[in-house]
Design a protein around this motif. Structure first.
Motif, PDB file in Angstrom:
ATOM      1  N   ALA A 160       0.777  -1.147  -0.092  1.00  0.00           N
ATOM      2  CA  ALA A 160      -0.022  -0.107  -0.024  1.00  0.00           C
ATOM      3  C   ALA A 160       0.860   1.224  -0.013  1.00  0.00           C
ATOM      4  CB  ALA A 160      -0.880   0.030   1.169  1.00  0.00           C
ATOM      5  N   ALA A 161       0.411   2.549  -0.751  1.00  0.00           N
ATOM      6  CA  ALA A 161       1.151   3.572  -0.709  1.00  0.00           C
ATOM      7  C   ALA A 161       0.166   4.697   0.097  1.00  0.00           C
ATOM      8  CB  ALA A 161       1.091   4.325  -1.967  1.00  0.00           C
ATOM      9  N   ALA A 230      -8.099 -11.135  -4.864  1.00  0.00           N
ATOM     10  CA  ALA A 230      -7.399  -9.934  -4.645  1.00  0.00           C
ATOM     11  C   ALA A 230      -8.447  -8.876  -4.379  1.00  0.00           C
ATOM     12  CB  ALA A 230      -6.619  -9.424  -5.720  1.00  0.00           C
ATOM     13  N   CYS A 231      -8.289  -7.938  -3.647  1.00  0.00           N
ATOM     14  CA  CYS A 231      -9.090  -6.818  -3.124  1.00  0.00           C
ATOM     15  C   CYS A 231      -8.220  -5.500  -3.173  1.00  0.00           C
ATOM     16  CB  CYS A 231      -9.997  -6.827  -2.033  1.00  0.00           C
ATOM     17  SG  CYS A 231      -9.114  -7.019  -0.624  1.00  0.00           S
ATOM     18  N   VAL A 274      -4.644   6.359   1.443  1.00  0.00           N
ATOM     19  CA  VAL A 274      -4.100   5.238   1.286  1.00  0.00           C
ATOM     20  C   VAL A 274      -4.593   4.420   0.286  1.00  0.00           C
ATOM     21  CG1 VAL A 274      -3.343   2.873   2.295  1.00  0.00           C
ATOM     22  CG2 VAL A 274      -3.301   5.011   3.651  1.00  0.00           C
ATOM     23  N   ILE A 275      -3.782   3.794  -0.598  1.00  0.00           N
ATOM     24  CA  ILE A 275      -4.553   2.811  -1.705  1.00  0.00           C
ATOM     25  C   ILE A 275      -3.555   1.665  -1.516  1.00  0.00           C
ATOM     26  CG2 ILE A 275      -5.563   4.373  -3.172  1.00  0.00           C
ATOM     27  CD1 ILE A 275      -2.998   4.087  -5.197  1.00  0.00           C
ATOM     28  N   GLY A 276      -4.172   0.550  -1.687  1.00  0.00           N
ATOM     29  CA  GLY A 276      -3.284  -0.679  -1.640  1.00  0.00           C
ATOM     30  C   GLY A 276      -3.894  -2.019  -2.297  1.00  0.00           C
ATOM     31  N   LEU A 277      -3.176  -3.039  -2.729  1.00  0.00           N
ATOM     32  CA  LEU A 277      -3.706  -4.207  -3.170  1.00  0.00           C
ATOM     33  C   LEU A 277      -3.252  -5.518  -2.193  1.00  0.00           C
ATOM     34  CD1 LEU A 277      -4.976  -5.296  -5.893  1.00  0.00           C
ATOM     35  CD2 LEU A 277      -2.607  -6.389  -6.313  1.00  0.00           C
ATOM     36  N   CYS A 278      -4.534  -6.184  -1.881  1.00  0.00           N
ATOM     37  CA  CYS A 278      -4.123  -7.517  -0.944  1.00  0.00           C
ATOM     38  C   CYS A 278      -4.534  -8.549  -1.912  1.00  0.00           C
ATOM     39  CB  CYS A 278      -5.559  -7.193   0.146  1.00  0.00           C
ATOM     40  SG  CYS A 278      -5.585  -5.906   0.810  1.00  0.00           S
ATOM     41  N   TRP A 279      -3.596  -9.564  -1.653  1.00  0.00           N
ATOM     42  CA  TRP A 279      -3.857 -10.645  -2.729  1.00  0.00           C
ATOM     43  C   TRP A 279      -3.202 -11.900  -1.893  1.00  0.00           C
ATOM     44  CZ3 TRP A 279       0.136  -7.518  -3.027  1.00  0.00           C
ATOM     45  CH2 TRP A 279       1.484  -8.004  -3.169  1.00  0.00           C
ATOM     46  N   TYR A 280      -3.602 -13.175  -2.693  1.00  0.00           N
ATOM     47  CA  TYR A 280      -2.857 -14.190  -2.524  1.00  0.00           C
ATOM     48  C   TYR A 280      -2.935 -15.172  -3.683  1.00  0.00           C
ATOM     49  CZ  TYR A 280      -7.467 -16.738  -1.693  1.00  0.00           C
ATOM     50  OH  TYR A 280      -8.425 -17.147  -1.904  1.00  0.00           O
TER      51      TYR A 280
END
Length: 286
Positions: A160-161, A230-231, A274-280
């Motif tokens: 995340a940024a 992802a989200c 904040v923006i970010g990517l969550c994933w597996y």
């Protein structure tokens, strides 16, 4: 069908309607603003939260659920006929929620409650929750669903940024001097959450460079075309988040994806922007 409940903690972040559709319940987490305490998602909206913390002298805080609040959730589920529950909590390094949820679970004699340390937070927890919900929908057993949760825990990543160091300073996560230095240089920190740890992955000077660097760091971990669940999360910055989500769906084979506001608990620590990517990786937990 093996009937069981799925519970996530209050940092989890879903698109509108997902929790109801998937029947995922939540443990309450609290946000403190001045002398007032609020329950995230219950009596404090994201818009109201960011309006209230805009003043420079406001230092928002957060607190975990009490044992009484956990017991209330467990007892309510038991009253609805659930005798088995999966409870997915924020990483133990980041909160005492796992300890509270586990201790409370031992005091509920008429239910089997498996508490899983997600090793992550926010959207990472949500992705574990949706995986368990799919297992339940597909008729898999409670033990299978617990196994799914434990396999994903530790494999869910977040990059995340953040737009500012100011709120990290207010929360005590960085020193005042470091935050002032970052503010003068317009530093945009890029944060990584992996296996229960939050650490700085990089820092850049502008929003545009932060977004570009964030994408580079994600691609360094996940080659384009990889199957991922992802989200995309954000704190009060939906347009940038949608753009990041569109990029992720174009670059990767997203088995699932949604965009959502991370909520006041995360916002209290990281602030707006904040923006970010969550994933597996989907194949890692098949």
């Amino acid at each position: 069908m093996d009937r069981f409940a799925i519970v996530v903690d209050g940092t989890a972040t879903f698109a509108a309607g997902m929790e109801r559709e998937l029947d995922i319940r939540a443990l309450p987490l609290h946000v403190d603003i001045g002398n007032e305490s609020f329950t995230s998602g219950v009596d404090l909206t994201a818009d109201e939260f960011y309006r209230r913390i805009a003043a420079p002298d406001v230092k928002p805080g957060t607190s975990q659920p009490s044992m009484g609040e956990c017991r209330d959730i467990y007892d309510k589920l038991v009253s609805e006929g659930f005798r088995r529950m999966i409870v997915i909590t924020i990483a133990t390094e980041l909160s005492g929620t796992y300890s509270v949820a586990s201790t409370t679970a031992q005091q509920v004699p008429n239910a089997r409650i498996e508490v899983v340390d997600s090793r992550t937070l926010a959207g990472g927890i949500s992705l574990i929750g949706t995986a368990c919900a799919r297992a339940r929908r597909d008729g898999r057993s409670f033990e299978d669903a617990v196994g799914v949760a434990r396999r994903i825990a530790g494999k869910a990543h977040i990059l995340a940024a953040a737009d500012t160091l100011e709120y990290l300073k207010r929360s005590g996560r960085v020193s005042g001097g470091a935050a002032l230095f970052g503010s003068l240089l317009a530093v945009k920190p890029i944060l990584e959450v992996e296996d229960g740890k939050v650490q700085a992955a990089d820092r850049v000077r502008t929003r545009e460079k932060a977004t570009a660097r964030l994408k580079e760091l994600i691609e360094a971990k996940v080659p384009p075309g990889t199957r991922i669940n992802a989200c995309t999360l954000h704190t009060n910055d939906p347009e940038r988040a949608r753009a990041l989500g569109d990029w992720a769906q174009a670059r990767f084979h997203c088995v699932e994806h949604w965009v959502s506001e991370a909520g006041p608990v995360i916002g209290a620590r990281a602030g707006p922007g904040v923006i970010g990517l969550c994933w597996y990786r989907s194949d890692d937990v098949a």
